[in-house]
Write a protein that holds these residues in place. Sequence first.
Motif, PDB file in Angstrom:
ATOM      1  N   TRP A   1       0.821  -1.209   0.000  1.00 18.42           N
ATOM      2  CA  TRP A   1       0.000   0.000   0.000  1.00 18.42           C
ATOM      3  C   TRP A   1       0.864   1.272   0.000  1.00 18.42           C
ATOM      4  N   PRO A   2       1.892   1.379   0.848  1.00 19.60           N
ATOM      5  CA  PRO A   2       2.740   2.575   0.806  1.00 19.60           C
ATOM      6  C   PRO A   2       3.452   2.751  -0.541  1.00 19.60           C
ATOM      7  N   GLN A   3       3.860   1.661  -1.175  1.00 19.53           N
ATOM      8  CA  GLN A   3       4.497   1.767  -2.486  1.00 19.53           C
ATOM      9  C   GLN A   3       3.518   2.322  -3.518  1.00 19.53           C
ATOM     10  N   LEU A   4       2.286   1.854  -3.471  1.00 15.73           N
ATOM     11  CA  LEU A   4       1.270   2.378  -4.386  1.00 15.73           C
ATOM     12  C   LEU A   4       1.022   3.856  -4.133  1.00 15.73           C
ATOM     13  N   LEU A   5       0.947   4.239  -2.870  1.00 14.41           N
ATOM     14  CA  LEU A   5       0.702   5.645  -2.539  1.00 14.41           C
ATOM     15  C   LEU A   5       1.816   6.541  -3.066  1.00 14.41           C
ATOM     16  N   GLY A   6       3.054   6.100  -2.935  1.00 16.78           N
ATOM     17  CA  GLY A   6       4.177   6.880  -3.444  1.00 16.78           C
ATOM     18  C   GLY A   6       4.118   7.027  -4.959  1.00 16.78           C
ATOM     19  N   ALA A   7       3.829   5.928  -5.656  1.00 19.27           N
ATOM     20  CA  ALA A   7       3.726   5.990  -7.111  1.00 19.27           C
ATOM     21  C   ALA A   7       2.539   6.849  -7.533  1.00 19.27           C
TER      22      ALA A   7
ATOM     23  N   GLU B   1      10.090   6.806  -0.374  1.00 22.85           N
ATOM     24  CA  GLU B   1      11.024   5.998  -1.164  1.00 22.85           C
ATOM     25  C   GLU B   1      10.367   5.543  -2.465  1.00 22.85           C
ATOM     26  N   SER B   2       9.112   5.142  -2.393  1.00 23.96           N
ATOM     27  CA  SER B   2       8.402   4.704  -3.598  1.00 23.96           C
ATOM     28  C   SER B   2       8.224   5.851  -4.590  1.00 23.96           C
ATOM     29  N   ALA B   3       7.875   7.027  -4.108  1.00 23.30           N
ATOM     30  CA  ALA B   3       7.738   8.180  -5.004  1.00 23.30           C
ATOM     31  C   ALA B   3       9.079   8.486  -5.668  1.00 23.30           C
ATOM     32  N   SER B   4      10.156   8.451  -4.895  1.00 30.21           N
ATOM     33  CA  SER B   4      11.489   8.703  -5.449  1.00 30.21           C
ATOM     34  C   SER B   4      11.833   7.669  -6.513  1.00 30.21           C
ATOM     35  N   ARG B   5      11.572   6.399  -6.216  1.00 31.29           N
ATOM     36  CA  ARG B   5      11.858   5.330  -7.186  1.00 31.29           C
ATOM     37  C   ARG B   5      11.009   5.488  -8.438  1.00 31.29           C
ATOM     38  N   THR B   6       9.763   5.896  -8.257  1.00 37.31           N
ATOM     39  CA  THR B   6       8.886   6.074  -9.413  1.00 37.31           C
ATOM     40  C   THR B   6       9.443   7.155 -10.326  1.00 37.31           C
ATOM     41  N   PHE B   7       9.838   8.286  -9.766  1.00 34.53           N
ATOM     42  CA  PHE B   7      10.473   9.329 -10.576  1.00 34.53           C
ATOM     43  C   PHE B   7      11.716   8.781 -11.279  1.00 34.53           C
ATOM     44  N   GLN B   8      12.544   8.030 -10.564  1.00 33.40           N
ATOM     45  CA  GLN B   8      13.787   7.510 -11.137  1.00 33.40           C
ATOM     46  C   GLN B   8      13.516   6.516 -12.262  1.00 33.40           C
ATOM     47  N   HIS B   9      12.582   5.607 -12.049  1.00 34.63           N
ATOM     48  CA  HIS B   9      12.263   4.617 -13.085  1.00 34.63           C
ATOM     49  C   HIS B   9      11.652   5.292 -14.307  1.00 34.63           C
ATOM     50  N   LEU B  10      10.770   6.254 -14.076  1.00 35.70           N
ATOM     51  CA  LEU B  10      10.150   6.969 -15.189  1.00 35.70           C
ATOM     52  C   LEU B  10      11.207   7.752 -15.971  1.00 35.70           C
TER      53      LEU B  10
END
Length: 188
Positions: A105-111, A172-181
Amino acid sequence: MTTPPATSGILTRLRTETRPYHEALEENSFNQELTAGRPSREATEHFLTKMYGFVEPYEQRLRQHSFGPAWNIDQRYRAHLILQDLPVEMPTPPLCPSMPPLNTWPQLLGAMYVLEGSTLGGQVITRQLAKAGIPTRAYFSGYGDQTGPLWKSFCQLLVQEATEENQDEIVESASRTFQHLHAWINHA
């Protein structure tokens, strides 16, 4: 309604701690053309194909989770809008093979913070494309006149879901999402 300081800080943390990744993402050729006031149809279509390749698998992951009615989740699916913007004869764009983890759930929220936030920038892009006479704007239009209210609703829900225990994972998930994108958009 006031928000308790322990949870309202999640939005500040997300803005602050993801800023370098957000700024790096915006240094792509499409955004550079937009900034210069000269967006081309080719760069726009290339950017849209890349966005589809990321947004479609992201939305597939969202569909695997349950959301309450307050999330308006069906309204938040937008990959199909990208296909409306691309030429009919264009093949379906390839999908990103390296998505950030979206299992918790936190990973989804960050993304979601990243992808929902992009609807705000899309409003600016829509106006710039209109000035350039580029009609590919369904995706960038976000939710139309509901973009602001849906963003505010998302932020309120995010604040409600953030806890001291899951804030680090959300950021962390939001940061990773930006990085992967960023990596996907800049991959040839």
